[in-house]
Scaffold this motif. Structure first.
Motif, PDB file in Angstrom:
ATOM      1  N   HIS A 192       0.859  -1.191   0.000  1.00 35.98           N
ATOM      2  CA  HIS A 192       0.000   0.000   0.000  1.00 35.98           C
ATOM      3  C   HIS A 192       0.893   1.239   0.000  1.00 35.98           C
ATOM      4  O   HIS A 192       1.034   1.912   1.014  1.00 35.98           O
ATOM      5  N   LEU A 193       1.493   1.502  -1.147  1.00 38.35           N
ATOM      6  CA  LEU A 193       2.440   2.630  -1.223  1.00 38.35           C
ATOM      7  C   LEU A 193       1.721   3.973  -1.174  1.00 38.35           C
ATOM      8  O   LEU A 193       2.354   5.003  -0.981  1.00 38.35           O
ATOM      9  N   GLY A 194       0.414   3.944  -1.339  1.00 33.48           N
ATOM     10  CA  GLY A 194      -0.368   5.181  -1.251  1.00 33.48           C
ATOM     11  C   GLY A 194      -0.806   5.537   0.163  1.00 33.48           C
ATOM     12  O   GLY A 194      -1.350   6.620   0.395  1.00 33.48           O
ATOM     13  N   PHE A 195      -0.583   4.630   1.117  1.00 31.66           N
ATOM     14  CA  PHE A 195      -0.961   4.924   2.507  1.00 31.66           C
ATOM     15  C   PHE A 195      -0.034   5.998   3.075  1.00 31.66           C
ATOM     16  O   PHE A 195       1.132   6.089   2.685  1.00 31.66           O
ATOM     17  N   GLU A 196      -0.554   6.763   4.024  1.00 31.46           N
ATOM     18  CA  GLU A 196       0.156   7.964   4.470  1.00 31.46           C
ATOM     19  C   GLU A 196       1.552   7.667   5.037  1.00 31.46           C
ATOM     20  O   GLU A 196       2.449   8.488   4.924  1.00 31.46           O
ATOM     21  N   ILE A 228       3.017  -4.420  -6.842  1.00 29.25           N
ATOM     22  CA  ILE A 228       1.591  -4.204  -7.095  1.00 29.25           C
ATOM     23  C   ILE A 228       1.106  -3.362  -5.914  1.00 29.25           C
ATOM     24  O   ILE A 228       1.050  -3.861  -4.779  1.00 29.25           O
ATOM     25  N   THR A 229       0.786  -2.109  -6.182  1.00 27.55           N
ATOM     26  CA  THR A 229       0.290  -1.262  -5.086  1.00 27.55           C
ATOM     27  C   THR A 229      -1.233  -1.308  -5.106  1.00 27.55           C
ATOM     28  O   THR A 229      -1.858  -1.214  -6.160  1.00 27.55           O
ATOM     29  N   VAL A 230      -1.797  -1.537  -3.924  1.00 33.15           N
ATOM     30  CA  VAL A 230      -3.187  -1.978  -3.822  1.00 33.15           C
ATOM     31  C   VAL A 230      -4.069  -0.902  -3.185  1.00 33.15           C
ATOM     32  O   VAL A 230      -3.723  -0.346  -2.137  1.00 33.15           O
ATOM     33  N   GLY A 231      -5.192  -0.633  -3.821  1.00 29.68           N
ATOM     34  CA  GLY A 231      -6.160   0.331  -3.293  1.00 29.68           C
ATOM     35  C   GLY A 231      -7.174  -0.346  -2.385  1.00 29.68           C
ATOM     36  O   GLY A 231      -7.376  -1.567  -2.447  1.00 29.68           O
ATOM     37  N   GLU A 245     -14.626   1.737 -14.152  1.00 27.08           N
ATOM     38  CA  GLU A 245     -13.932   2.587 -15.132  1.00 27.08           C
ATOM     39  C   GLU A 245     -12.445   2.679 -14.825  1.00 27.08           C
ATOM     40  O   GLU A 245     -11.609   2.506 -15.700  1.00 27.08           O
ATOM     41  N   LEU A 246     -12.137   2.919 -13.562  1.00 29.50           N
ATOM     42  CA  LEU A 246     -10.731   3.044 -13.154  1.00 29.50           C
ATOM     43  C   LEU A 246      -9.967   1.748 -13.418  1.00 29.50           C
ATOM     44  O   LEU A 246      -8.785   1.770 -13.775  1.00 29.50           O
ATOM     45  N   ALA A 247     -10.652   0.636 -13.267  1.00 25.01           N
ATOM     46  CA  ALA A 247     -10.016  -0.679 -13.457  1.00 25.01           C
ATOM     47  C   ALA A 247      -9.570  -0.910 -14.895  1.00 25.01           C
ATOM     48  O   ALA A 247      -8.818  -1.839 -15.175  1.00 25.01           O
ATOM     49  N   GLN A 248     -10.024  -0.046 -15.786  1.00 26.19           N
ATOM     50  CA  GLN A 248      -9.624  -0.194 -17.188  1.00 26.19           C
ATOM     51  C   GLN A 248      -8.411   0.668 -17.540  1.00 26.19           C
ATOM     52  O   GLN A 248      -8.000   0.722 -18.692  1.00 26.19           O
ATOM     53  N   GLN A 250      -7.781   5.784  -2.285  1.00 28.62           N
ATOM     54  CA  GLN A 250      -6.570   4.961  -2.398  1.00 28.62           C
ATOM     55  C   GLN A 250      -6.464   4.305  -3.779  1.00 28.62           C
ATOM     56  O   GLN A 250      -5.363   4.058  -4.268  1.00 28.62           O
ATOM     57  N   ASN A 251      -7.582   4.025  -4.399  1.00 28.68           N
ATOM     58  CA  ASN A 251      -7.541   3.459  -5.751  1.00 28.68           C
ATOM     59  C   ASN A 251      -6.944   4.470  -6.730  1.00 28.68           C
ATOM     60  O   ASN A 251      -6.098   4.116  -7.562  1.00 28.68           O
ATOM     61  N   LEU A 252      -7.386   5.711  -6.630  1.00 26.95           N
ATOM     62  CA  LEU A 252      -6.845   6.765  -7.506  1.00 26.95           C
ATOM     63  C   LEU A 252      -5.352   6.922  -7.275  1.00 26.95           C
ATOM     64  O   LEU A 252      -4.560   7.038  -8.209  1.00 26.95           O
ATOM     65  N   LYS A 253      -4.977   6.880  -6.012  1.00 24.44           N
ATOM     66  CA  LYS A 253      -3.571   7.013  -5.620  1.00 24.44           C
ATOM     67  C   LYS A 253      -2.740   5.855  -6.187  1.00 24.44           C
ATOM     68  O   LYS A 253      -1.632   6.059  -6.694  1.00 24.44           O
ATOM     69  N   ALA A 254      -3.278   4.657  -6.126  1.00 22.91           N
ATOM     70  CA  ALA A 254      -2.560   3.475  -6.627  1.00 22.91           C
ATOM     71  C   ALA A 254      -2.310   3.592  -8.131  1.00 22.91           C
ATOM     72  O   ALA A 254      -1.200   3.319  -8.612  1.00 22.91           O
TER      73      ALA A 254
END
Ligand code: ZN
Ligand code: ZN
Length: 259
Positions: A9-13, A35-38, A81-84, A43-47
């Protein structure tokens, strides 16, 4: 040498402000893919943003069972949508967490099933978070996972018997640094029976640093090297061969060669 941290989770604070340095230390240690996971919309946008920025970094997008309570149908459409996005390689993490029950069980089940549907439609693998909910997780996979191509149970902490059931269904199992903990005898027994063509490694950082680095409060991908060494020893395998084999498995699972 090549190793992939298949769940971080590289997007975590705890890590987000310092990702460049975290990635540099990881490469230095021999962990060269991520694999950075939302876990929620933000967090999904961040990933996806991070995966777009770094070479050999990919994203998984999903709604964690803890956050299932906040989900509406508009968010699921956005997730689809983001998953694409080009560097998204999986749906997740999703699943059931009946340990904390931050979301009601019925809500967790519904949001998990909805994400299995998205994964099937987009032909993406699924990263499963399952805690104290093994039978229910299997049940929902059976009822709603028909079109899902590949499934991994992440941060596996179950028994050898549960691992066998997962393997029999054709699914994959991923281990964190927990397998190195002194009290993790059950998890080790499970790890012993998982063949390398179904086994992946992860940090699940910023949580759960492996031994002998357990005192490092904020875990990071570089530390996965300790888990890899530990498991290679457990399986009485040459370390280089072990890393090669699980990297082949990880790349195939997430179709990284095609990216
Ligand atoms: Zn998880
Ligand atoms: Zn996680």
């Amino acid at each position: 040498m090549e190793l992939i941290d298949t769940h971080c989770h590289l997007g975590f604070e705890q890590l987000a402000d310092d990702v460049e340095a975290v990635v540099a230390r990881s490469i230095e240690a021999g962990v060269t893919g991520w694999i950075t996971v939302g876990t929620d919309i933000q967090q999904n946008l961040k990933a996806v943003e991070l995966a777009d920025k770094f070479e050999n970094m990919y994203a998984a997008v999903g709604i964690h069972p803890h956050d299932a309570k906040d989900v509406n149908s508009k968010m699921l459409t956005e997730l689809r949508e983001l998953a694409q996005s080009p560097k998204v390689v999986a749906i997740g993490e999703t699943g059931l967490d009946f340990h904390y029950n931050f979301s009601e069980k019925s809500v967790q089940r519904r949001v998990f099933a909805a994400q299995l549907k998205i994964a099937a439609e987009l032909n993406l693998p699924v990263i499963i978070h399952s805690r104290e909910a093994f039978d229910d997780t299997i049940d929902i996979l059976e009822r709603h996972g028909a079109g899902v191509r590949k499934v991994v149970f992440h941060c596996f902490g179950g028994s050898a018997q549960q691992a066998k059931l997962i393997l029999d269904k054709g699914f994959y199992i991923s281990f964190t640094g927990v397998v190195t903990f002194k009290n993790a005898q059950t998890t080790r027994q499970a790890a012993e029976i998982v063949p390398l063509d179904r086994l992946m490694l992860e940090t699940d950082c910023p949580y759960m640093s492996p031994e002998p680095m357990r005192k490092q409060k904020i875990n990071e991908p570089a530390l996965m090297i300790h888990t890899a060494r530990y498991l290679a020893d457990l399986k009485k395998m040459d370390f280089t061969a072990f890393c090669r084999d699980i990297t082949v498995t990880s790349k195939a699972f997430f179709s990284l060669q095609e990216k």
